[in-house]
Design a protein around this motif. Structure first.
Motif, short mmCIF file in Angstrom:
data_model
loop_
_atom_site.label_atom_id
_atom_site.label_comp_id
_atom_site.label_asym_id
_atom_site.label_seq_id
_atom_site.Cartn_x
_atom_site.Cartn_y
_atom_site.Cartn_z
N ALA A 183 0.83 -1.20 0.00
CA ALA A 183 0.00 0.00 0.00
C ALA A 183 0.87 1.25 0.00
CB ALA A 183 -0.93 -0.01 1.21
N ASN A 184 1.93 1.24 0.81
CA ASN A 184 2.81 2.41 0.86
C ASN A 184 3.49 2.64 -0.49
OD1 ASN A 184 2.17 2.87 3.49
ND2 ASN A 184 4.07 2.07 4.34
N ALA A 185 3.91 1.54 -1.15
CA ALA A 185 4.56 1.68 -2.44
C ALA A 185 3.61 2.27 -3.48
CB ALA A 185 5.08 0.32 -2.91
N VAL A 186 2.35 1.81 -3.44
CA VAL A 186 1.36 2.34 -4.39
C VAL A 186 1.09 3.82 -4.12
CG1 VAL A 186 -1.03 2.19 -5.14
CG2 VAL A 186 0.30 0.11 -4.82
N MET A 187 0.88 4.16 -2.84
CA MET A 187 0.55 5.54 -2.49
C MET A 187 1.72 6.49 -2.74
SD MET A 187 -1.91 5.35 0.85
CE MET A 187 -0.79 4.41 1.87
N ALA A 188 2.94 5.97 -2.76
CA ALA A 188 4.11 6.82 -3.01
C ALA A 188 4.43 6.94 -4.49
CB ALA A 188 5.33 6.26 -2.26
N SER A 189 3.69 6.24 -5.34
CA SER A 189 4.01 6.26 -6.77
C SER A 189 3.55 7.55 -7.42
CB SER A 189 3.35 5.06 -7.46
OG SER A 189 1.95 5.23 -7.51
N LYS A 190 4.27 7.93 -8.43
CA LYS A 190 3.95 9.14 -9.18
C LYS A 190 2.59 9.02 -9.86
CE LYS A 190 5.79 12.07 -12.90
NZ LYS A 190 6.94 12.27 -13.83
N ASP A 191 2.30 7.83 -10.40
CA ASP A 191 1.03 7.64 -11.09
C ASP A 191 -0.16 7.84 -10.14
OD1 ASP A 191 2.35 7.08 -13.41
OD2 ASP A 191 2.21 4.90 -13.20
N PHE A 192 0.01 7.39 -8.90
CA PHE A 192 -1.08 7.52 -7.94
C PHE A 192 -1.33 8.98 -7.60
CE2 PHE A 192 -3.21 6.28 -3.85
CZ PHE A 192 -4.15 5.44 -4.43
N VAL A 193 -0.25 9.73 -7.39
CA VAL A 193 -0.38 11.15 -7.10
C VAL A 193 -1.01 11.89 -8.28
CG1 VAL A 193 0.89 13.28 -6.64
CG2 VAL A 193 1.50 11.19 -5.43
N GLN A 194 -0.63 11.50 -9.50
CA GLN A 194 -1.16 12.16 -10.68
C GLN A 194 -2.61 11.81 -10.95
OE1 GLN A 194 1.78 11.19 -13.69
NE2 GLN A 194 2.75 13.20 -13.45
N SER A 195 -3.15 10.82 -10.24
CA SER A 195 -4.55 10.45 -10.45
C SER A 195 -5.49 11.22 -9.53
CB SER A 195 -4.73 8.95 -10.21
OG SER A 195 -4.56 8.63 -8.84
N LEU A 196 -4.95 12.10 -8.67
CA LEU A 196 -5.80 12.86 -7.76
C LEU A 196 -6.72 13.80 -8.53
CD1 LEU A 196 -3.21 13.88 -5.00
CD2 LEU A 196 -5.04 12.20 -4.77
N SER A 197 -7.96 13.87 -8.09
CA SER A 197 -8.89 14.84 -8.66
C SER A 197 -9.90 15.20 -7.57
CB SER A 197 -9.62 14.27 -9.88
OG SER A 197 -10.38 13.14 -9.53
N ILE A 198 -10.61 16.30 -7.77
CA ILE A 198 -11.58 16.74 -6.78
C ILE A 198 -12.78 15.79 -6.80
CG2 ILE A 198 -13.17 18.58 -6.10
CD1 ILE A 198 -11.25 20.59 -7.29
N GLN A 199 -13.01 15.14 -5.66
CA GLN A 199 -14.12 14.21 -5.53
C GLN A 199 -15.28 14.80 -4.74
OE1 GLN A 199 -14.17 11.34 -7.12
NE2 GLN A 199 -12.06 11.50 -7.87
N LYS A 200 -14.97 15.73 -3.82
CA LYS A 200 -16.01 16.31 -2.98
C LYS A 200 -15.67 17.77 -2.70
CE LYS A 200 -16.64 11.92 -0.50
NZ LYS A 200 -15.44 11.24 -1.05
N ARG A 201 -16.73 18.54 -2.43
CA ARG A 201 -16.57 19.92 -1.96
C ARG A 201 -17.37 20.05 -0.67
NH1 ARG A 201 -15.16 24.04 -6.01
NH2 ARG A 201 -14.59 23.01 -7.96
N LEU A 202 -16.71 20.54 0.37
CA LEU A 202 -17.36 20.71 1.66
C LEU A 202 -17.78 22.16 1.80
CD1 LEU A 202 -14.84 18.69 3.87
CD2 LEU A 202 -16.64 17.85 2.36
N ARG A 203 -19.09 22.39 1.91
CA ARG A 203 -19.62 23.75 1.91
C ARG A 203 -20.43 24.01 3.17
NH1 ARG A 203 -20.62 22.64 -4.00
NH2 ARG A 203 -19.28 24.08 -5.17
N LYS A 204 -19.97 24.94 3.95
CA LYS A 204 -20.74 25.46 5.08
C LYS A 204 -20.23 26.83 5.51
CE LYS A 204 -22.76 24.45 9.55
NZ LYS A 204 -24.12 24.72 9.01
N HIS A 205 -18.91 27.02 5.44
CA HIS A 205 -18.33 28.29 5.88
C HIS A 205 -18.79 29.44 4.98
CE1 HIS A 205 -15.71 26.95 9.06
NE2 HIS A 205 -15.21 25.99 8.30
N ARG A 206 -18.83 30.62 5.57
CA ARG A 206 -19.12 31.85 4.83
C ARG A 206 -17.94 32.79 5.00
NH1 ARG A 206 -24.88 34.25 6.03
NH2 ARG A 206 -24.19 35.53 4.27
N GLY A 207 -16.86 32.45 4.37
CA GLY A 207 -15.63 33.22 4.45
C GLY A 207 -14.45 32.35 4.08
N CYS A 208 -13.29 32.96 3.91
CA CYS A 208 -12.08 32.23 3.56
C CYS A 208 -11.80 31.15 4.60
CB CYS A 208 -10.88 33.17 3.49
SG CYS A 208 -11.12 34.60 2.43
N VAL A 209 -11.49 29.95 4.16
CA VAL A 209 -11.18 28.84 5.06
C VAL A 209 -9.67 28.85 5.29
CG1 VAL A 209 -11.35 26.37 5.46
CG2 VAL A 209 -13.13 27.55 4.14
#
Length: 487
Positions: A25-51
């Motif tokens: 798991a550590n080897a996979v999570m440390a791989s460049k391909d895994f990091v490059q697969s990151l994308s926005i999956q969720k947006r957390l909305r409640k604050h009314r101002g800069c977080v």
């Protein structure tokens, strides 16, 4: 061996018992391909101002956030829903918030632009109580919680002071003032960052409005207020910045092996280790050097080891953090004035990923404690959750032409195009930090609380302002505080 064959070979080794699952798991999570697969999956909305602050709890089930609206929110980030929220008790923007360890995630400490440090306790039945631990004359930017301690933490302040807190007696002790010299005429250093060495919790680093990272050992700090209390045991600085007094530091982060990242305003991010210390290299860090009155340096810069630099982002207009990513701190990440998240490979400093993270500025990038899940926040009112898989496409090529375009588009000449005068500049250090509006509205929020359209066409939902000024407030979501520990 091609990356795909390496992955298949690792999978085969895991299946036949030759590679422990955790190592796989550590080897996979440390791989460049895994990091490059990151994308926005969720947006957390409640604050009314800069977080301004985000942090995961110890097992990663919850995310804690604080914002210009002076509220603190605990999130079930998997469900993209607030579990519990309360008013912090602060009268100005919340700048940092942290869970205290071994408190069942019910003990939270916060600091803010009003100069207060507060302790909040989430009670059974869905209410929170807050106590003011100290009130100072200047903003308190950062907290550092002692690893493994449910009671002890530190803070650093714009008035150069470093404080130690013990929640068992609600004691607040000023350890020292960080100055360029020992005598009373010395200039104070405005402090923006503090971090504790995870391998040696007795040591911590502070940094601020000059070019030096200072290391202190609590075993050598007296609590009697004597003049020797503020003597650093080590100083770090890139050789080309020593004695220049041209820069400040906005963020610090320690790796698992005590490497130290420092994010310089108007410059790069640098990685320091023991051999980069000025004391280690037999350089006397005296009053003349710290106050930049040396004239010609009494040593040769070319003989000093050069720390690894991470280049490409811009850090001129807010207090930005810096962090490591990966199970073994394999990557370095930071937000940028251009609204993007930058990820570099630590071992060689190569920029491997640039992602759109905010319409204005990204200030915070935090990793889940046990997986490649990344949270980011900034001037926008929402928090982005990044995970591998298909999602919003925000990746940007990192070829030389794009990098050059980013530098040009984020130069200081474009400041007016970004902010349109909606922020108040309140610091003298080259306008390094921007306070949002004290009433909790950010520059991209209308007077009625609605937000502008996102770059991808999403419209932020309108939310009720639960920023009641009372120090005790009930739950305003479906779940009570009693449900929080169950996730």
């Amino acid at each position: 061996m091609p990356p795909e064959r390496k992955r298949m070979a690792g999978l085969w080794e895991r299946e036949v018992g030759g590679l422990p699952p955790r190592h796989f798991a550590n080897a996979v999570m440390a791989s460049k391909d895994f990091v490059q697969s990151l994308s926005i999956q969720k947006r957390l909305r409640k604050h009314r101002g800069c977080v301004n602050t985000i942090s995961f709890n110890s097992d990663g089930r919850f995310l804690l956030s604080g914002a210009d609206d002076r509220n603190v929110v605990l999130w079930n980030w998997v469900e993209a829903a607030p579990t519990f929220s309360f008013h912090s008790g602060h009268s100005n923007n919340v700048l940092h918030a942290q869970f205290m360890p071994f408190s069942d995630d019910r003990s939270v400490v916060t600091c803010a632009a009003d100069g207060e440090v507060r302790h909040s306790q989430i009670r059974e039945g869905g209410c929170a109580t807050t106590d003011k631990l100290v009130e100072l004359d200047f903003a308190v930017h950062r907290l550092a919680v002692e690893p493994g301690s449910p009671y002890t933490f530190y803070c650093c302040c714009e008035d150069s002071s470093v404080w130690l807190f013990d929640l068992r007696g609600k004691d607040a002790v000023e350890l020292f003032r960080c100055r360029t010299a020992d005598h009373f005429t010395a200039d104070d250093i405005e402090l923006f960052a503090i971090a504790i060495d995870p391998r040696k919790p007795c040591c911590f680093a502070v940094a601020g409005s000059d070019e030096y990272v200072r290391i202190y050992d609590t075993r050598k700090i007296g609590l009697d207020g004597n003049s020797n209390s503020g003597l650093a045991t080590e100083h770090f600085c890139p050789p080309h910045l020593i004695g220049e007094n041209k820069d400040g530091i906005t963020g610090l982060a320690y790796s698992q092996t005590s490497e130290l990242l420092a994010s310089y305003s108007h410059d790069n991010i640098y990685l320091f280790s023991r051999e980069h210390g000025l004391h280690f290299n037999n350089i006397e860090v005296d009053e003349r050097l710290l106050m930049d009155e040396t004239g010609p340096l009494p040593f040769c810069r070319d003989k000093l080891p050069i720390p690894k630099a991470f280049k490409g982002h811009t850090n001129q207009h807010t207090i930005k953090g810096v962090n490591f990513l990966g199970p073994n701190c394999d990557y370095v990440t930071s937000g940028s004035d251009c609204g993007r998240i930058f990820i570099w490979r630590k071992k060689d400093g190569e920029l491997i990923r640039v992602m759109n993270g905010d319409r204005h500025i990204v200030n915070c990038v935090e990793q889940h404690p046990s997986g490649i899940v990344v949270a980011s926040s900034g001037i926008d009112n929402d928090i982005k959750i990044w995970e591998p898989g298909e999602g919003e496409t925000h990746s940007i090529a990192t070829d030389d032409k794009v990098k050059e375009d980013m530098w040009l588009s984020t130069s200081s000449d474009s400041d007016g195009l970004i902010y349109n005068g909606d922020f108040d500049y309140v610091m003298d250090l080259d306008d390094i930090y921007l306070y949002g509006n004290a009433d909790g509205h950010s520059s991209n929020e209308d007077e009625d609380g609605s937000s502008e359209e996102d770059d991808d066409g999403d419209i932020s939902a309108e939310e009720d302002d639960d920023g009641d000024d009372s120090a005790e407030e009930g739950v305003d979501g479906e779940n009570s505080a009693g449900d929080m520990s169950d996730g």
